[in-house]
Design a protein around this motif. Structure first.
Motif, PDB file in Angstrom:
ATOM      1  N   ARG A  42      -9.613  -3.287  -0.432  1.00 55.00           N
ATOM      2  CA  ARG A  42      -8.617  -2.213  -0.451  1.00 55.00           C
ATOM      3  C   ARG A  42      -7.502  -2.539  -1.433  1.00 55.00           C
ATOM      4  O   ARG A  42      -7.048  -1.683  -2.187  1.00 55.00           O
ATOM      5  CB  ARG A  42      -8.050  -2.006   0.956  1.00 55.00           C
ATOM      6  CG  ARG A  42      -7.016  -0.887   1.037  1.00 55.00           C
ATOM      7  CD  ARG A  42      -6.371  -0.839   2.415  1.00 55.00           C
ATOM      8  NE  ARG A  42      -5.316   0.177   2.472  1.00 55.00           N
ATOM      9  CZ  ARG A  42      -4.364   0.200   3.388  1.00 55.00           C
ATOM     10  NH1 ARG A  42      -4.322  -0.721   4.348  1.00 55.00           N
ATOM     11  NH2 ARG A  42      -3.432   1.137   3.363  1.00 55.00           N
ATOM     12  N   TYR A  43      -7.064  -3.792  -1.434  1.00 49.37           N
ATOM     13  CA  TYR A  43      -5.981  -4.216  -2.316  1.00 49.37           C
ATOM     14  C   TYR A  43      -6.381  -4.086  -3.785  1.00 49.37           C
ATOM     15  O   TYR A  43      -5.620  -3.528  -4.601  1.00 49.37           O
ATOM     16  CB  TYR A  43      -5.585  -5.655  -2.004  1.00 49.37           C
ATOM     17  CG  TYR A  43      -4.795  -6.315  -3.106  1.00 49.37           C
ATOM     18  CD1 TYR A  43      -3.451  -6.012  -3.311  1.00 49.37           C
ATOM     19  CD2 TYR A  43      -5.409  -7.216  -3.979  1.00 49.37           C
ATOM     20  CE1 TYR A  43      -2.732  -6.595  -4.342  1.00 49.37           C
ATOM     21  CE2 TYR A  43      -4.692  -7.812  -4.998  1.00 49.37           C
ATOM     22  CZ  TYR A  43      -3.361  -7.498  -5.187  1.00 49.37           C
ATOM     23  OH  TYR A  43      -2.651  -8.065  -6.221  1.00 49.37           O
ATOM     24  N   PHE A  56       0.816  -1.216   0.000  1.00 48.03           N
ATOM     25  CA  PHE A  56       0.000   0.000   0.000  1.00 48.03           C
ATOM     26  C   PHE A  56       0.852   1.269   0.000  1.00 48.03           C
ATOM     27  O   PHE A  56       0.318   2.372  -0.137  1.00 48.03           O
ATOM     28  CB  PHE A  56      -0.979  -0.021   1.171  1.00 48.03           C
ATOM     29  CG  PHE A  56      -2.003  -1.117   1.051  1.00 48.03           C
ATOM     30  CD1 PHE A  56      -2.989  -1.054   0.076  1.00 48.03           C
ATOM     31  CD2 PHE A  56      -1.955  -2.233   1.888  1.00 48.03           C
ATOM     32  CE1 PHE A  56      -3.926  -2.068  -0.060  1.00 48.03           C
ATOM     33  CE2 PHE A  56      -2.892  -3.249   1.763  1.00 48.03           C
ATOM     34  CZ  PHE A  56      -3.876  -3.168   0.782  1.00 48.03           C
ATOM     35  N   ASN A  68      -5.654   1.352  -9.188  1.00 51.27           N
ATOM     36  CA  ASN A  68      -5.228   2.759  -9.186  1.00 51.27           C
ATOM     37  C   ASN A  68      -3.774   2.921  -9.599  1.00 51.27           C
ATOM     38  O   ASN A  68      -3.442   3.800 -10.402  1.00 51.27           O
ATOM     39  CB  ASN A  68      -5.446   3.362  -7.795  1.00 51.27           C
ATOM     40  CG  ASN A  68      -6.892   3.646  -7.492  1.00 51.27           C
ATOM     41  OD1 ASN A  68      -7.708   3.804  -8.406  1.00 51.27           O
ATOM     42  ND2 ASN A  68      -7.243   3.708  -6.219  1.00 51.27           N
ATOM     43  N   ILE A  69      -2.886   2.094  -9.052  1.00 52.46           N
ATOM     44  CA  ILE A  69      -1.457   2.288  -9.333  1.00 52.46           C
ATOM     45  C   ILE A  69      -1.053   1.750 -10.698  1.00 52.46           C
ATOM     46  O   ILE A  69      -0.016   2.144 -11.241  1.00 52.46           O
ATOM     47  CB  ILE A  69      -0.564   1.682  -8.230  1.00 52.46           C
ATOM     48  CG1 ILE A  69      -0.721   0.166  -8.149  1.00 52.46           C
ATOM     49  CG2 ILE A  69      -0.834   2.354  -6.894  1.00 52.46           C
ATOM     50  CD1 ILE A  69       0.236  -0.497  -7.149  1.00 52.46           C
ATOM     51  N   SER A 112       3.195   3.478  -5.028  1.00 54.61           N
ATOM     52  CA  SER A 112       2.403   4.440  -5.786  1.00 54.61           C
ATOM     53  C   SER A 112       2.591   4.202  -7.282  1.00 54.61           C
ATOM     54  O   SER A 112       3.509   3.485  -7.708  1.00 54.61           O
ATOM     55  CB  SER A 112       2.844   5.866  -5.448  1.00 54.61           C
ATOM     56  OG  SER A 112       4.190   6.076  -5.867  1.00 54.61           O
ATOM     57  N   SER A 150      -8.668  -2.283  -5.235  1.00 55.68           N
ATOM     58  CA  SER A 150      -8.820  -0.876  -5.606  1.00 55.68           C
ATOM     59  C   SER A 150      -7.452  -0.216  -5.779  1.00 55.68           C
ATOM     60  O   SER A 150      -7.209   0.516  -6.756  1.00 55.68           O
ATOM     61  CB  SER A 150      -9.636  -0.150  -4.535  1.00 55.68           C
ATOM     62  OG  SER A 150      -9.730   1.224  -4.817  1.00 55.68           O
ATOM     63  N   HIS A 151      -6.553  -0.492  -4.841  1.00 51.97           N
ATOM     64  CA  HIS A 151      -5.198   0.070  -4.910  1.00 51.97           C
ATOM     65  C   HIS A 151      -4.462  -0.433  -6.149  1.00 51.97           C
ATOM     66  O   HIS A 151      -3.793   0.351  -6.853  1.00 51.97           O
ATOM     67  CB  HIS A 151      -4.436  -0.329  -3.640  1.00 51.97           C
ATOM     68  CG  HIS A 151      -3.029   0.157  -3.580  1.00 51.97           C
ATOM     69  ND1 HIS A 151      -2.694   1.493  -3.502  1.00 51.97           N
ATOM     70  CD2 HIS A 151      -1.845  -0.535  -3.578  1.00 51.97           C
ATOM     71  CE1 HIS A 151      -1.375   1.619  -3.457  1.00 51.97           C
ATOM     72  NE2 HIS A 151      -0.840   0.411  -3.504  1.00 51.97           N
TER      73      HIS A 151
END
Length: 214
Positions: free
Chosen positions: A136-137, A107, A143-144, A110, A139-140
Motif C-alpha cells: 500500500r505504501y 496515507f 501515486n503522490i 495527497s 503504491s501510494h
C-alpha cells in the motif's frame, strides 16, 4: 502497526533508529540522481533525521512526512528554525525557508498537499513498515510523487531472529514493488559492522530508482 506504536517510541525517547549524523549512503550516492540545485526532495516517515540539514546545506529544498509532531518540533529546534504552522487537510504543515513537514498519517498525504517534487529519499520509510502495509505504501508513494526517482535504503537479515522495525526487505521484494515503474540499480551494499541493533547480522543496500519511462 498502529500509530500509537510510533507515538510511544518518540514519547519514551526509544529512537535507536535515529541517526545522529547524515547517512553515509546519502553522502555517497544522492548526487547520482542528477538533480538541479533548488530541487525539492521528499523524505517520507522522516522523523528528525539529520539528513535534512545535509540536503539543505547542499542547496536543495526539502519536504517530509512524519506521524509524530514531537519529532517534527524537535527537528525544527535542532535546525534552529521557527516554523509557521497551518492546517493541511487532515495534516498539520510546519514550514520554514526551503522546508515543509506534513505531520500526520502518510496515507493522508495527497499529491496536492505534497506539491511538486523532483526526487524521493527513502532511508527509513519502507523498512519501517510491516509486510502487510508495504505494498500500500509503495503504491501510494508512486501515486503522490508522479513516480519521482528515488534513493532507497534497505536492510536484509533473517527476520526470524529479530522483530522489526527496521524490517528486512529483500532484493526480490524491492523489485516486486518497483520494477514495473522504475529502472532499479543497487549502487552499494555493506554488512553492518556491529550487527543491526547489535543483535543480527544484516546487509544495508542503497538503491537508485529511475523512472522507466524517462
Amino acid at each position: 502497526m498502529e500509530a500509537s506504536f510510533w507515538h510511544q517510541k518518540w514519547e519514551r525517547g526509544e529512537i535507536a533508529f535515529h541517526q545522529s549524523e547524515a547517512n553515509p549512503f546519502l553522502l555517497a550516492h544522492f548526487e547520482k540522481l542528477n538533480l538541479a540545485k533548488n530541487s525539492r526532495v521528499f523524505l517520507p516517515l522522516c522523523g528528525k533525521t539529520r539528513d535534512f540539514a545535509c540536503l539543505l546545506a547542499g542547496g536543495y529544498r526539502v519536504v517530509g512526512a512524519e506521524l509524530s509532531e514531537l519529532a517534527v518540533n524537535e527537528l525544527f529546534k535542532e535546525l534552529g528554525l521557527e516554523p509557521n504552522i497551518s492546517t493541511a487537510g487532515k495534516l498539520t504543515r510546519y514550514s520554514a525557508k526551503d522546508i515543509d513537514i506534513l505531520a500526520g498519517d502518510i496515507f493522508d498525504v495527497s499529491a496536492e498537499l505534497l506539491g511538486a517534487i523532483s526526487a524521493i529519499y527513502d532511508r527509513a520509510a519502507l523498512v519501517a513498515l510491516p509486510s502487510g502495509i508495504r505494498e500500500r505504501y509503495t503504491s501510494h508513494l508512486m501515486n503522490i510523487s508522479g513516480t519521482a526517482p528515488q534513493l532507497l535504503i534497505t536492510y536484509e537479515y533473517d527476520q526470524r531472529l529479530m522483530d522489526g522495525p527496521p524490517f528486512s526487505v529483500t532484493e526480490n521484494e524491492v523489485r516486486w514493488h518497483y520494477e514495473a515503474a522504475y529502472r532499479l540499480r543497487p549502487v552499494e551494499s555493506k554488512n553492518i559492522a556491529d550487527k543491526l541493533k547489535g543483535k543480527v547480522a544484516a546487509t544495508e543496500t542503497a538503491w537508485l530508482l529511475q523512472n522507466a519511462n524517462k
